[in-house]
Scaffold this motif. Structure first.
Motif, short mmCIF file in Angstrom:
data_model
loop_
_atom_site.label_atom_id
_atom_site.label_comp_id
_atom_site.label_asym_id
_atom_site.label_seq_id
_atom_site.Cartn_x
_atom_site.Cartn_y
_atom_site.Cartn_z
N ASN A 1 0.88 -1.16 0.01
CA ASN A 1 -0.16 -0.33 0.35
C ASN A 1 1.08 0.97 0.66
O ASN A 1 0.65 2.12 -0.07
CB ASN A 1 -1.19 0.28 1.55
CG ASN A 1 -0.09 -0.38 3.04
OD1 ASN A 1 0.58 -0.03 2.74
ND2 ASN A 1 -1.15 -0.24 3.99
N GLU A 2 2.18 1.51 -0.03
CA GLU A 2 2.80 2.46 0.22
C GLU A 2 3.29 2.64 -1.42
O GLU A 2 3.70 4.36 -1.18
CB GLU A 2 4.25 2.03 0.72
CG GLU A 2 5.39 1.51 -0.17
CD GLU A 2 4.51 0.10 -0.33
OE1 GLU A 2 6.07 -1.26 -0.19
OE2 GLU A 2 4.46 -1.03 0.49
N GLN A 3 2.36 2.24 -2.22
CA GLN A 3 2.63 2.62 -4.01
C GLN A 3 0.96 2.49 -3.80
O GLN A 3 1.17 2.67 -5.21
CB GLN A 3 3.47 1.55 -4.51
CG GLN A 3 4.60 1.25 -4.02
CD GLN A 3 5.50 1.45 -4.66
OE1 GLN A 3 5.69 2.74 -5.53
NE2 GLN A 3 6.51 2.54 -3.87
N ASN A 4 0.03 2.98 -3.35
CA ASN A 4 -0.93 2.98 -3.56
C ASN A 4 -0.59 4.56 -5.10
O ASN A 4 -1.09 4.62 -6.07
CB ASN A 4 -2.03 3.52 -2.65
CG ASN A 4 -2.13 2.83 -1.45
OD1 ASN A 4 -1.86 1.16 -2.51
ND2 ASN A 4 -2.89 2.94 -1.00
N TYR A 5 0.39 5.25 -4.83
CA TYR A 5 0.03 6.82 -5.19
C TYR A 5 0.55 6.35 -7.09
O TYR A 5 0.07 6.62 -7.91
CB TYR A 5 0.77 7.85 -4.87
CG TYR A 5 1.69 8.92 -5.31
CD1 TYR A 5 0.31 10.00 -5.58
CD2 TYR A 5 2.50 9.31 -6.29
CE1 TYR A 5 0.76 10.97 -6.54
CE2 TYR A 5 3.31 10.38 -6.85
CZ TYR A 5 2.26 11.18 -7.57
OH TYR A 5 2.30 12.20 -7.71
N GLN B 1 -1.89 4.58 -8.97
CA GLN B 1 -3.03 5.23 -9.34
C GLN B 1 -2.63 6.38 -10.45
O GLN B 1 -3.15 7.00 -11.49
CB GLN B 1 -3.74 6.50 -8.19
CG GLN B 1 -4.37 7.76 -8.79
CD GLN B 1 -4.32 8.41 -7.24
OE1 GLN B 1 -3.51 8.59 -6.43
NE2 GLN B 1 -5.31 9.40 -7.02
N HIS C 1 -5.00 -2.22 -8.51
CA HIS C 1 -3.87 -2.29 -7.51
C HIS C 1 -4.24 -3.19 -6.35
O HIS C 1 -5.19 -2.81 -5.88
CB HIS C 1 -3.00 -1.22 -6.84
CG HIS C 1 -2.50 -1.61 -6.61
ND1 HIS C 1 -2.01 0.22 -5.37
CD2 HIS C 1 -1.20 -1.94 -5.88
CE1 HIS C 1 -0.80 -0.15 -4.80
NE2 HIS C 1 -0.45 -1.40 -4.89
N SER D 1 -3.77 -3.73 -3.54
CA SER D 1 -2.59 -3.11 -2.02
C SER D 1 -3.08 -3.65 -0.64
O SER D 1 -3.85 -4.02 -0.45
CB SER D 1 -3.32 -2.05 -2.15
OG SER D 1 -2.75 -0.98 -1.22
N TYR D 2 -1.35 -3.84 -0.32
CA TYR D 2 -1.90 -4.86 0.60
C TYR D 2 -0.70 -3.82 1.61
O TYR D 2 0.09 -3.60 1.48
CB TYR D 2 -0.74 -6.30 0.79
CG TYR D 2 0.36 -6.76 -0.21
CD1 TYR D 2 1.04 -6.93 0.87
CD2 TYR D 2 0.56 -6.78 -1.67
CE1 TYR D 2 2.77 -6.15 0.63
CE2 TYR D 2 1.28 -6.66 -1.70
CZ TYR D 2 2.84 -6.67 -0.63
OH TYR D 2 4.08 -7.24 -0.93
N LYS E 1 -5.27 -5.85 3.24
CA LYS E 1 -5.20 -4.30 3.22
C LYS E 1 -4.99 -4.21 4.71
O LYS E 1 -4.01 -2.96 4.58
CB LYS E 1 -6.62 -3.98 3.62
CG LYS E 1 -7.60 -4.19 1.48
CD LYS E 1 -8.44 -3.17 1.99
CE LYS E 1 -9.74 -3.30 0.33
NZ LYS E 1 -9.47 -4.55 -0.02
#
Length: 597
Positions: A357-361, A364, A383, A385-386, A457
């Motif tokens: 989840n540190e790569q969510n941006y 996007q 994505h 995201s975990y 998550k």
């Protein structure tokens, strides 16, 4: 589940006759009855009050009375406020168990040639270090997601992108070149990925020493970083690599081969694999081409220093670097190229990235950029995201060498499983070879289950000791339950007992037995939900509940000692299908279950 569908159809008939209204299944809200109330399914009547024009209790009472009088599947009912609790006839549960028993693939949807194609990217290692605990969660989630999607009838391509180029790779190369003295995996006795990882740590150590030395001379930290000779050499090495310098490329290939051999060994033990592996060194050029095309078409802009950027402010974001001033690529450049190549290679319907989840941006932005470049698939990227995984001691840092190595972790888990199994007497009377197999199965099962049972998550703390416990919500507990059932079935076979194809429909089943059949039948819906929501932890929670409920049943009821042979045979058939479902569920986690334990 078939009983639930039948109930919905009957309730729709009841509403039509009672209130002269037509409703569809989406308006019928059925839930599993809470344990404190008598019943199997609960109808929530509140959405139907506009139709009945009566109070919730009165509506529930009327529908319940109609069902009891007109539906053989209903054996009784009770009303709690606006909730109608329905009891299902024993015969329906027996027929359902028979049906489940005849379907070897119960819960799974066969994959057809025209099924949607899902590509799932996971692992994504760097060739400057071995796989660590964070990679373990990534790999296990990716592999399990692929299994769950396939169980839902999707065609799946398992893919990996290896980050085999960039400044971080050059740091390991430079450190080996300067201080390696020709060391190899063979000469050191180390796995190749471990050897290269040691040099990545060494670079960071030397770099910090250099910065400290410069700062001792009164230079600020920022200026010291700018004057670092080591970092300048690493950047020059990257420039040479991108320019195709023969000596640099030759060293890069040699060291990467060491790493790949190490990775393959780790993947084999972890039980994960890939259908197609992409390499950043082969995809970043395609990304550069797309970025330069976007620049030419006015989609991006170039700064005075020569760097190329995307203005994302119209999308509510900021400005994103796509090419550095020296022309070298960034991760985003590579991901643009990789996405293009993948959709060129495969008729992908859905592309899923298993990334923290540190790569969510990052994802996007990737979706926006691909869409801006004219790729139809841009907006459809998923994505997965975990959350991060930590140890009880806290976070890990690769540069400082404080990460938990995946190989060490797996070995520790297997050894702990061996010791625990020996202490509990589970290895008594078996050969050393069998003991080794069980230790590997239990240790790896404990690791995989402990990680995968957590909602992806959420951040999680991995506790090796807790994961090996043979009681509670753990892999070993579930594995032991499967082995216990197999033991009962073997004893039944030794006694010449054969399981019937048809069950006696007058059997006096207990609430516990009916509840077990109901829970068993829910496997189909849980698999579907896990695939739809991309939440593999639902499988783990379900299998644990099934194992727990069976163990309670096993404690309270006799199976082989049951005097009523028809009831005994029913319980054996139920146990057999519970074991099979446990095996299927654990397989979706990549976990083997032992026949003996």
């Amino acid at each position: 589940m078939q009983i639930e569908k039948n109930l919905q159809e009957i309730i729709i008939r009841a509403i039509k006759e009672l209130y002269q209204a037509n409703v569809d299944a989406s308006q019928i809200t059925l839930q599993k009855t809470k344990k404190e109330f008598k019943g199997h399914y609960t109808l929530v009547t509140f959405p139907l009050l506009k139709i009945s024009r009566k109070k919730p209790e009165e509506t529930a009472q009327e529908i319940g009375s109609w069902l009891a009088a007109n539906a053989a599947i209903i054996s009784g009912f009770n009303v709690i406020k606006g909730f109608l609790n329905l009891e299902i006839a024993t015969d329906a549960w027996l027929r359902l168990l028979e049906k489940i028993d005849t379907q070897s693939g119960f819960g799974f949807t066969p994959v057809t040639d025209d099924a949607p194609l899902y590509m799932v990217e996971y692992s994504s290692p760097n060739t400057n270090k071995p796989l660590h605990l964070g990679h373990v969660r990534n790999n296990l989630l990716g592999h399990s997601l692929c299994e769950v999607l396939a169980a839902n009838g999707k065609r799946v391509v398992k893919t990996n992108i290896v980050n085999d180029r960039g400044i971080h790779i050059c740091k390991s190369m430079l450190a080996w070149q300067k201080w390696g003295n020709g060391e190899t995996p063979e000469s050191s006795g180390k796995k190749g990925d471990h050897l290269i990882g040691d040099y990545y740590v060494l670079f960071d150590k030397k770099y910090k020493e250099e910065l400290a030395s410069l700062q001792d001379k009164g230079i600020s930290k920022e200026d010291a970083e700018g004057q670092s000779q080591l970092m300048a050499e690493a950047r020059e090495m990257l420039r040479k690599w991108e320019a195709g310098d023969q000596e640099t490329v030759s060293l890069w290939k040699r060291m990467n081969e060491w790493v790949y051999a190490g990775f393959d060994e780790t993947y084999r033990r972890m039980g994960v694999s890939f259908d197609k592996i992409y390499y950043e060194s082969e995809t970043y050029l395609a990304g550069k081409e797309e970025v330069l095309r976007g620049l030419k078409e006015g989609l991006f802009y170039r700064k005075e220093d020569g760097s190329v950027w995307a203005d994302l402010t119209p999308d509510g974001l900021d400005h994103k670097l796509l090419l550095r001033a020296d022309g070298t690529s960034v991760y985003m450049t590579q991901d643009i190229g990789t996405a293009k190549l993948r959709f060129d290679d495969y008729p992908i319907d859905t592309m899923i990235y298993v990334v923290g989840n540190e790569q969510n941006y990052h994802f996007q932005v990737l979706s926006i950029l691909l869409d801006r470049l004219g790729f139809e698939f841009g907006k459809g990227l998923v994505h997965f995201s975990y959350g991060m995984v930590e140890l009880p001691e806290g976070k890990m840092k690769s540069r400082e060498g404080t990460v938990v190595d995946a190989d060490d972790l797996m070995s520790e888990m297997v050894e702990t499983a061996r010791e625990t199994s020996r202490e509990l007497g589970k290895l008594d009377g078996i050969s050393t070879e069998e003991a080794d197999e069980i230790a590997e199965m239990v240790g790896m099962g404990a690791l995989k289950y402990f990680i995968l049972k957590v909602d992806p998550k959420k951040n999680m703390t991995f506790n090796p000791k807790e994961s090996i416990d043979f009681n509670g919500n753990t892999g070993p507990f579930i594995q032991y339950t499967h082995a216990r059932i197999q033991s009962v079935l073997r004893k039944a076979a030794d006694q010449g007992i054969t399981l019937p194809e048809k069950l006696n429909n007058t059997l006096p089943l207990s609430e516990k037995e009916e509840g077990l059949i109901q829970l068993l039948a829910e496997f189909e819906e849980v698999v579907k939900q896990a695939g739809t929501e991309y939440n593999v932890s639902l499988i783990g929670n379900y299998v644990y509940d099934l194992a727990k409920e069976f163990n309670q049943f096993y404690h309270d009821f006799s199976i082989l000692r049951e005097e009523n042979s028809a009831l005994r045979d029913f319980r054996l058939l139920l146990a057999k299908n519970i074991a099979l479902t446990i095996k299927k569920g654990m397989k979706l986690f990549g976990i083997e279950v032992p026949e003996r334990m």
